[in-house]
Design a protein around this motif. Structure first.
Motif, PDB file in Angstrom:
ATOM      1  N   ARG A 240     -48.862   8.707  37.439  1.00  0.00           N
ATOM      2  CA  ARG A 240     -49.095   7.516  36.626  1.00  0.00           C
ATOM      3  C   ARG A 240     -49.639   8.015  35.299  1.00  0.00           C
ATOM      4  N   SER A 241     -49.160   7.429  34.220  1.00  0.00           N
ATOM      5  CA  SER A 241     -49.661   7.814  32.900  1.00  0.00           C
ATOM      6  C   SER A 241     -49.376   6.696  31.909  1.00  0.00           C
ATOM      7  N   TYR A 242     -50.005   6.803  30.750  1.00  0.00           N
ATOM      8  CA  TYR A 242     -49.729   5.901  29.639  1.00  0.00           C
ATOM      9  C   TYR A 242     -48.996   6.699  28.578  1.00  0.00           C
ATOM     10  N   ASN A 243     -48.151   5.994  27.845  1.00  0.00           N
ATOM     11  CA  ASN A 243     -47.404   6.643  26.795  1.00  0.00           C
ATOM     12  C   ASN A 243     -47.458   5.765  25.552  1.00  0.00           C
ATOM     13  N   THR A 244     -47.864   6.345  24.446  1.00  0.00           N
ATOM     14  CA  THR A 244     -47.852   5.657  23.166  1.00  0.00           C
ATOM     15  C   THR A 244     -46.702   6.241  22.363  1.00  0.00           C
ATOM     16  N   ASP A 245     -45.818   5.375  21.877  1.00  0.00           N
ATOM     17  CA  ASP A 245     -44.631   5.816  21.146  1.00  0.00           C
ATOM     18  C   ASP A 245     -44.723   5.403  19.686  1.00  0.00           C
ATOM     19  N   TYR A 246     -44.423   6.347  18.826  1.00  0.00           N
ATOM     20  CA  TYR A 246     -44.333   6.113  17.390  1.00  0.00           C
ATOM     21  C   TYR A 246     -42.866   6.315  17.031  1.00  0.00           C
ATOM     22  N   TYR A 247     -42.261   5.314  16.422  1.00  0.00           N
ATOM     23  CA  TYR A 247     -40.826   5.363  16.177  1.00  0.00           C
ATOM     24  C   TYR A 247     -40.488   4.799  14.804  1.00  0.00           C
ATOM     25  N   VAL A 248     -39.648   5.538  14.072  1.00  0.00           N
ATOM     26  CA  VAL A 248     -39.138   5.074  12.781  1.00  0.00           C
ATOM     27  C   VAL A 248     -37.617   5.162  12.852  1.00  0.00           C
ATOM     28  N   PRO A 249     -36.917   4.032  12.826  1.00  0.00           N
ATOM     29  CA  PRO A 249     -35.456   4.063  12.922  1.00  0.00           C
ATOM     30  C   PRO A 249     -34.807   4.536  11.634  1.00  0.00           C
ATOM     31  N   GLY A 250     -33.650   5.163  11.776  1.00  0.00           N
ATOM     32  CA  GLY A 250     -32.827   5.499  10.625  1.00  0.00           C
ATOM     33  C   GLY A 250     -33.326   6.626   9.744  1.00  0.00           C
ATOM     34  N   VAL A 251     -34.416   7.277  10.101  1.00  0.00           N
ATOM     35  CA  VAL A 251     -34.962   8.362   9.289  1.00  0.00           C
ATOM     36  C   VAL A 251     -35.259   9.550  10.196  1.00  0.00           C
ATOM     37  N   LYS A 252     -34.662  10.689   9.847  1.00  0.00           N
ATOM     38  CA  LYS A 252     -34.957  11.916  10.582  1.00  0.00           C
ATOM     39  C   LYS A 252     -36.019  12.686   9.814  1.00  0.00           C
ATOM     40  N   VAL A 253     -37.109  12.999  10.473  1.00  0.00           N
ATOM     41  CA  VAL A 253     -38.201  13.710   9.809  1.00  0.00           C
ATOM     42  C   VAL A 253     -37.706  15.044   9.243  1.00  0.00           C
ATOM     43  N   GLU A 254     -36.715  15.640   9.875  1.00  0.00           N
ATOM     44  CA  GLU A 254     -36.184  16.930   9.422  1.00  0.00           C
ATOM     45  C   GLU A 254     -35.463  16.824   8.082  1.00  0.00           C
ATOM     46  N   ASP A 255     -35.005  15.619   7.735  1.00  0.00           N
ATOM     47  CA  ASP A 255     -34.195  15.439   6.536  1.00  0.00           C
ATOM     48  C   ASP A 255     -34.971  14.994   5.309  1.00  0.00           C
ATOM     49  N   GLY A 256     -36.263  14.747   5.442  1.00  0.00           N
ATOM     50  CA  GLY A 256     -36.971  14.191   4.301  1.00  0.00           C
ATOM     51  C   GLY A 256     -38.381  14.696   4.181  1.00  0.00           C
ATOM     52  N   ASP A 257     -39.068  14.033   3.296  1.00  0.00           N
ATOM     53  CA  ASP A 257     -40.472  14.359   3.093  1.00  0.00           C
ATOM     54  C   ASP A 257     -41.305  13.737   4.204  1.00  0.00           C
ATOM     55  N   VAL A 258     -42.363  14.413   4.536  1.00  0.00           N
ATOM     56  CA  VAL A 258     -43.302  13.866   5.511  1.00  0.00           C
ATOM     57  C   VAL A 258     -44.618  13.643   4.798  1.00  0.00           C
ATOM     58  N   PRO A 259     -45.435  12.765   5.205  1.00  0.00           N
ATOM     59  CA  PRO A 259     -45.318  11.993   6.432  1.00  0.00           C
ATOM     60  C   PRO A 259     -44.416  10.774   6.256  1.00  0.00           C
ATOM     61  N   LEU A 260     -43.863  10.314   7.376  1.00  0.00           N
ATOM     62  CA  LEU A 260     -43.058   9.105   7.380  1.00  0.00           C
ATOM     63  C   LEU A 260     -43.980   7.893   7.376  1.00  0.00           C
ATOM     64  N   HIS A 261     -43.537   6.829   6.735  1.00  0.00           N
ATOM     65  CA  HIS A 261     -44.305   5.588   6.745  1.00  0.00           C
ATOM     66  C   HIS A 261     -44.122   4.896   8.097  1.00  0.00           C
ATOM     67  N   PHE A 262     -45.210   4.385   8.650  1.00  0.00           N
ATOM     68  CA  PHE A 262     -45.124   3.587   9.871  1.00  0.00           C
ATOM     69  C   PHE A 262     -46.294   2.627   9.901  1.00  0.00           C
ATOM     70  N   GLU A 263     -46.190   1.645  10.770  1.00  0.00           N
ATOM     71  CA  GLU A 263     -47.214   0.614  10.854  1.00  0.00           C
ATOM     72  C   GLU A 263     -47.896   0.645  12.208  1.00  0.00           C
ATOM     73  N   GLY A 264     -48.259   1.798  12.662  1.00  0.00           N
ATOM     74  CA  GLY A 264     -48.934   1.940  13.946  1.00  0.00           C
ATOM     75  C   GLY A 264     -47.950   2.192  15.074  1.00  0.00           C
ATOM     76  N   PRO A 265     -48.467   2.302  16.271  1.00  0.00           N
ATOM     77  CA  PRO A 265     -47.593   2.576  17.420  1.00  0.00           C
ATOM     78  C   PRO A 265     -46.533   1.496  17.580  1.00  0.00           C
ATOM     79  N   HIS A 266     -45.359   1.917  17.989  1.00  0.00           N
ATOM     80  CA  HIS A 266     -44.274   0.979  18.242  1.00  0.00           C
ATOM     81  C   HIS A 266     -44.471   0.280  19.577  1.00  0.00           C
ATOM     82  N   ARG A 267     -44.986   1.045  20.577  1.00  0.00           N
ATOM     83  CA  ARG A 267     -45.219   0.446  21.886  1.00  0.00           C
ATOM     84  C   ARG A 267     -46.130   1.335  22.721  1.00  0.00           C
ATOM     85  N   ILE A 268     -46.720   0.729  23.750  1.00  0.00           N
ATOM     86  CA  ILE A 268     -47.514   1.457  24.729  1.00  0.00           C
ATOM     87  C   ILE A 268     -46.981   1.072  26.096  1.00  0.00           C
TER      88      ILE A 268
END
Length: 160
Positions: A88-116
């Motif tokens: 049993r575990s918890y998982n917090t996911d951070y997700y940004v659609p349509g943007v590959k971190v490898e292809d651009g500048d970091v950090p990526l913009h996000f508005e907090g965790p996508h889901r738990i």
């Protein structure tokens, strides 16, 4: 089984779970899919998958065009016997659609965790080592009811 065997099994099972998320986050989808048994039962977000191939397809088609990071916490492994364990575990996911971190500048913009999520996992010792034989993921928190790429893929493929 003595406590040393039990601790070794707990460690190996936690390692499999950590590897899975590392492989997914780093786009190593073949390696991620190979951490499952051939007859795996996988359920998350009303998506039902039943093989390594379906898991691989879901990962590559569902996540390849975005950036995802998983933070797994509060993992507890219960050893059933020398060949079976549950987690049993918890998982917090951070997700940004349509943007590959490898292809651009970091950090990526996000508005907090996508889901738990609350994760239930069954692990089985095989000739290949410890593998995930069942996953049941229950969504606990979700940002603004936004679908994730895996859900969008599953709808197109008729998996929901």
């Amino acid at each position: 089984m003595d406590w040393k065997q039990k601790r070794a099994i707990e460690w190996e099972c936690q390692r499999v779970l950590r590897q899975y998320y590392q492989f997914v986050d780093q786009r190593m989808y073949v390696k991620a899919a190979n951490l499952f048994t051939l007859d795996v039962e996988w359920q998350a977000f009303e998506v039902h998958l039943r093989s390594r191939e379906e898991i691989y397809n879901g990962l590559i088609d569902g996540l390849a065009e975005g950036t995802i990071r998983h933070v797994i916490t509060n993992t507890v492994i219960d050893v059933i016997d020398v060949d079976r364990a549950v987690s049993r575990s918890y998982n917090t996911d951070y997700y940004v659609p349509g943007v590959k971190v490898e292809d651009g500048d970091v950090p990526l913009h996000f508005e907090g965790p996508h889901r738990i999520e609350d994760n239930y996992t069954e692990l089985t010792r095989t000739d290949e080592g410890w593998l995930i034989s069942k996953r049941d993921v229950k969504l606990i928190f979700r940002r603004a009811n936004e679908p994730i790429a895996l859900e969008s893929w599953a709808k197109v493929e008729g998996k929901i």
